[in-house]
Scaffold this active site. Sequence first.
Site, PDB file in Angstrom:
ATOM      1  N   HIS A  99       0.825  -1.206   0.000  1.00 33.55           N
ATOM      2  CA  HIS A  99       0.000   0.000   0.000  1.00 33.55           C
ATOM      3  C   HIS A  99       0.857   1.254   0.000  1.00 33.55           C
ATOM      4  O   HIS A  99       1.971   1.267   0.513  1.00 33.55           O
ATOM      5  CB  HIS A  99      -0.940   0.007   1.202  1.00 33.55           C
ATOM      6  CG  HIS A  99      -2.012  -1.017   1.105  1.00 33.55           C
ATOM      7  ND1 HIS A  99      -3.152  -0.825   0.365  1.00 33.55           N
ATOM      8  CD2 HIS A  99      -2.115  -2.253   1.636  1.00 33.55           C
ATOM      9  CE1 HIS A  99      -3.912  -1.897   0.452  1.00 33.55           C
ATOM     10  NE2 HIS A  99      -3.305  -2.780   1.210  1.00 33.55           N
ATOM     11  N   ALA A 117      13.969 -20.291   7.033  1.00 34.55           N
ATOM     12  CA  ALA A 117      12.548 -20.359   7.365  1.00 34.55           C
ATOM     13  C   ALA A 117      12.133 -19.174   8.230  1.00 34.55           C
ATOM     14  O   ALA A 117      12.865 -18.746   9.117  1.00 34.55           O
ATOM     15  CB  ALA A 117      12.248 -21.666   8.088  1.00 34.55           C
ATOM     16  N   THR A 127      13.290  -7.962   2.810  1.00 33.56           N
ATOM     17  CA  THR A 127      12.898  -6.603   2.435  1.00 33.56           C
ATOM     18  C   THR A 127      13.900  -5.957   1.487  1.00 33.56           C
ATOM     19  O   THR A 127      13.605  -4.928   0.895  1.00 33.56           O
ATOM     20  CB  THR A 127      12.760  -5.712   3.686  1.00 33.56           C
ATOM     21  OG1 THR A 127      14.028  -5.665   4.352  1.00 33.56           O
ATOM     22  CG2 THR A 127      11.695  -6.249   4.624  1.00 33.56           C
ATOM     23  N   LYS A 128      15.100  -6.545   1.384  1.00 36.07           N
ATOM     24  CA  LYS A 128      16.162  -6.019   0.523  1.00 36.07           C
ATOM     25  C   LYS A 128      16.754  -7.157  -0.291  1.00 36.07           C
ATOM     26  O   LYS A 128      16.677  -8.325   0.109  1.00 36.07           O
ATOM     27  CB  LYS A 128      17.253  -5.361   1.365  1.00 36.07           C
ATOM     28  CG  LYS A 128      16.754  -4.146   2.098  1.00 36.07           C
ATOM     29  CD  LYS A 128      17.843  -3.458   2.865  1.00 36.07           C
ATOM     30  CE  LYS A 128      17.237  -2.223   3.513  1.00 36.07           C
ATOM     31  NZ  LYS A 128      17.946  -1.712   4.608  1.00 36.07           N
TER      32      LYS A 128
END
Length: 163
Positions: free
Chosen positions: A95, A137, A142-143
């Site tokens: 979002h 796991a 995120t990068k």
Amino acid sequence: MKLITNFYQIIAAFLDNIGGDLGHNLRARLYRLSGVKVGKGVKIDRFVLINQPYNITFEDGSGIGRGGVISAMEKLRIGKNTLIAPYCCIYDHDHNFPDMLSGYVVKKVDIGQNVWIGAHSIILKGVKIGDNSIIGAGSVVTKSIPPNSIAAGVPAKIIKKLK
């Protein structure tokens, strides 16, 4: 397109009751018909949810385990011989914060060849995972992760380079 996506998801729900190679093959054929680019030998396990299938590529020998979610508004590629363990989620969008009703932020996701993604991991928008890498796991990626790396954690960090 939304009608087609909803239609194939209904059929996929019926196919979730078929296990083994027969189920994998039937689901791969269904997703191919819905617009997913599906290579040879791709295995799509039971209860997998694929949104915006026409933006997704599974290259030869790749697969996703039970209960996975893949959603791609722009482009999402899963490289050759890459295996995604059960209950993983991969998104190429999120979002537009703080005005979440104004749309989405979209960046393609590219998962290289010979990658292993451990169970319950989450791969977020804009991530590139290099060839021959392992994601532990439960990780949240995120990068981007370079080739020949082991990464784990929340957020995922490189914990070891492979030779």
